[in-house]
Write an enzyme that holds these catalytic residues in place. Structure first.
Site, PDB file in Angstrom:
ATOM      1  N   GLU A  68      -0.556   3.796   9.999  1.00 49.86           N
ATOM      2  CA  GLU A  68      -1.985   3.834   9.659  1.00 49.86           C
ATOM      3  C   GLU A  68      -2.714   4.922  10.453  1.00 49.86           C
ATOM      4  O   GLU A  68      -3.859   4.756  10.877  1.00 49.86           O
ATOM      5  CB  GLU A  68      -2.631   2.460   9.827  1.00 49.86           C
ATOM      6  CG  GLU A  68      -2.042   1.441   8.863  1.00 49.86           C
ATOM      7  CD  GLU A  68      -2.906   0.219   8.637  1.00 49.86           C
ATOM      8  OE1 GLU A  68      -4.138   0.337   8.760  1.00 49.86           O
ATOM      9  OE2 GLU A  68      -2.341  -0.837   8.328  1.00 49.86           O
ATOM     10  N   PHE A  97       0.865  -1.183   0.000  1.00 46.42           N
ATOM     11  CA  PHE A  97       0.000   0.000   0.000  1.00 46.42           C
ATOM     12  C   PHE A  97       0.895   1.224   0.000  1.00 46.42           C
ATOM     13  O   PHE A  97       1.459   1.592   1.033  1.00 46.42           O
ATOM     14  CB  PHE A  97      -0.875  -0.054   1.254  1.00 46.42           C
ATOM     15  CG  PHE A  97      -1.968   0.973   1.343  1.00 46.42           C
ATOM     16  CD1 PHE A  97      -3.175   0.777   0.706  1.00 46.42           C
ATOM     17  CD2 PHE A  97      -1.809   2.117   2.124  1.00 46.42           C
ATOM     18  CE1 PHE A  97      -4.214   1.708   0.827  1.00 46.42           C
ATOM     19  CE2 PHE A  97      -2.822   3.044   2.250  1.00 46.42           C
ATOM     20  CZ  PHE A  97      -4.036   2.835   1.601  1.00 46.42           C
ATOM     21  N   GLY A 104      11.442  -7.271  35.268  1.00 45.03           N
ATOM     22  CA  GLY A 104      12.599  -6.559  35.795  1.00 45.03           C
ATOM     23  C   GLY A 104      13.722  -6.509  34.776  1.00 45.03           C
ATOM     24  O   GLY A 104      13.491  -6.381  33.574  1.00 45.03           O
ATOM     25  N   GLY A 105      14.937  -6.633  35.238  1.00 41.44           N
ATOM     26  CA  GLY A 105      16.094  -6.547  34.356  1.00 41.44           C
ATOM     27  C   GLY A 105      16.096  -7.593  33.265  1.00 41.44           C
ATOM     28  O   GLY A 105      16.592  -7.340  32.149  1.00 41.44           O
ATOM     29  N   GLU A 155       4.876   9.160   1.942  1.00 45.00           N
ATOM     30  CA  GLU A 155       6.035   9.701   1.246  1.00 45.00           C
ATOM     31  C   GLU A 155       7.005  10.317   2.254  1.00 45.00           C
ATOM     32  O   GLU A 155       6.615  10.599   3.396  1.00 45.00           O
ATOM     33  CB  GLU A 155       5.593  10.761   0.233  1.00 45.00           C
ATOM     34  CG  GLU A 155       4.713  10.208  -0.863  1.00 45.00           C
ATOM     35  CD  GLU A 155       4.320  11.249  -1.905  1.00 45.00           C
ATOM     36  OE1 GLU A 155       3.684  10.860  -2.895  1.00 45.00           O
ATOM     37  OE2 GLU A 155       4.656  12.438  -1.717  1.00 45.00           O
ATOM     38  N   THR A 192      -1.295   8.183  13.193  1.00 45.87           N
ATOM     39  CA  THR A 192      -0.773   8.280  14.556  1.00 45.87           C
ATOM     40  C   THR A 192      -1.912   8.416  15.566  1.00 45.87           C
ATOM     41  O   THR A 192      -3.059   8.700  15.208  1.00 45.87           O
ATOM     42  CB  THR A 192       0.149   9.500  14.690  1.00 45.87           C
ATOM     43  OG1 THR A 192      -0.645  10.686  14.498  1.00 45.87           O
ATOM     44  CG2 THR A 192       1.281   9.465  13.678  1.00 45.87           C
ATOM     45  N   ILE A 196       6.989   1.501   3.386  1.00 46.56           N
ATOM     46  CA  ILE A 196       5.972   0.692   2.730  1.00 46.56           C
ATOM     47  C   ILE A 196       6.134  -0.771   3.146  1.00 46.56           C
ATOM     48  O   ILE A 196       7.078  -1.452   2.736  1.00 46.56           O
ATOM     49  CB  ILE A 196       6.058   0.832   1.199  1.00 46.56           C
ATOM     50  CG1 ILE A 196       6.045   2.312   0.794  1.00 46.56           C
ATOM     51  CG2 ILE A 196       4.921   0.062   0.546  1.00 46.56           C
ATOM     52  CD1 ILE A 196       4.831   3.088   1.273  1.00 46.56           C
TER      53      ILE A 196
END
Length: 389
Positions: free
Chosen positions: A369, A123, A345-346, A127, A371, A163
């Site tokens: 699609e 789609f 956690g870590g 640009e 924001t 794209i």
């Protein structure tokens, strides 16, 4: 709306769950590191019928309703959002648009291959200089010969970026400016074979998330496109794009529910195994709070998404509800993955465990699609009746 899926819908969900367990989940981390999903997966998605969902059987589709589609997309999103994105674009944005807007020749040419996975679509709207401001795109398609109607051809010049499926696609749903009118009124849609001379494609590497997707920049230099490749009337392409994105946002929302589910499953499992302070951390109330928040967000996002599917299947307006579902589900997926990382956690910060990838994949859902800010403008415009653009 009946909130209890039918036996057929549950069967499709189980099929997707089994497919993900067998074909996707074991390889998701490997594809993420390699920045590429196994290309052969596309054909298997087609063989299973997932790429033909909601498409008419006479054109090679597998039929079904949009609730089934959302349930399948949720499972794919739970396994790997990059795989979900491949399906969302080639089916949700391209094939469904051809089915809705294409003429008989276009349907016969493209839909069987897209539904089977033999072909893949992309789609091409965004640009480098026009992301959210899609109505002011600069790619041009200049008419040469043939007068009106379907005679003659267009010569296309311009660049598209970000794209999905861009370097894999066989057909490009392209949006280009054909008239001198400002804004969206001069935009036209085309179905362009990706091997047309003058098209060059470059894969974009180094993405934060959705690394397995083939995301591309596509350049058009003197690309000759026959007028018969035009999808709908000249100058009406922007409405084609917006209609596709309204349904596409439902797909994104369904995939976000899958991310949230994956985050919940991983966090609950880890909390039941990890021992600290003399017992498993699942005993601790603040850990339970994190898990509860994920669970509530997941259920709420699913219900908003299912409402959109119900409206689509009943032929009712759904664009605003789709924006609401996409807005909430994408932000919920980010919260869910963040909370899951907090539970780990870590250890959640390294890719030996799944939650780091979930967080990286979830973050882009608030961007593409439309924001989160664009969704709020769309919803606000619907509430007030005042244009936000």
């Amino acid at each position: 709306m009946n909130l209890e899926p039918s036996d057929e819908q549950r069967a499709a969900q189980r099929l997707a769950e089994d497919f993900v367990a067998r074909e996707v989940a074991p390889y998701a981390a490997e594809w993420d590191r390699a920045e590429s999903v196994d290309r052969s997966l596309v054909r298997r998605l087609g063989e299973t019928g997932f790429l033909g969902l909601t498409l008419p059987e006479e054109y090679g589709g597998s039929g079904g309703d949009h609730l089934t589609y959302c349930m399948v997309l949720e499972e794919l999103g739970r396994g790997d959002s990059a795989v979900r994105g491949i399906v969302s674009v080639t089916l949700g944005l391209v094939a469904k648009t051809v089915a809705d807007r294409g003429d008989e020749e276009q349907k016969r040419r493209w839909l069987p291959g897209l539904a089977s996975g033999e072909l893949l679509g992309c789609f091409a709207l965004t640009e480098p200089g026009t992301g959210s401001d899609a109505g002011n795109l600069t790619t041009r398609a200049v008419r040469r010969g043939g007068g009106g109607g379907d005679g003659g051809e267009y010569v296309v010049d311009g660049t598209k970026t970000f794209i999905t499926n861009g370097t894999w696609a066989d057909v490009i749903l392209l949006f280009a400016r054909t008239g001198g009118e400002p804004g969206h009124r001069g935009v036209t849609a085309f179905l362009v074979p990706a091997d047309t001379p003058g098209i060059s494609r470059r894969t974009l590497h180094g993405k934060l998330g959705l690394r397995g997707q083939a995301t591309a920049e596509i350049a058009f230099e003197g690309v000759r496109v026959p007028a018969s490749a035009r999808l709908g009337p000249e100058g009406k392409g922007f409405s084609v794009a917006m209609a596709a994105l309204a349904k596409g946002r439902m797909s994104v929302a369904a995939g976000c529910v899958g991310i949230a589910r994956a985050a919940l499953d991983a966090a609950v499992r880890y909390a039941g195994e990890r021992e600290q302070f003399g017992g498993v951390i699942a005993r601790h109330q603040l850990v339970q709070e994190l898990l509860t928040d994920i669970a509530v967000d997941t259920d709420a996002a699913r219900l908003l998404t299912w409402r959109v599917a119900d409206l689509v299947d009943r032929g009712r307006p759904f664009a605003t509800e789709s924006s609401k579902a996409k807005l909430f589900a994408s932000e919920a997926a980010v919260r869910a993955a963040g909370n899951a990382l907090q539970v780990f956690g870590g250890y959640g910060y390294i890719d030996e465990y799944p939650v780091a990838k979930l967080l990286r994949d979830a973050r882009v859902m608030t961007l593409y699609e439309g924001t989160s800010q664009i969704q709020k403008l769309v919803i606000g415009r619907a509430l007030t009746g005042v244009s936000a653009f």
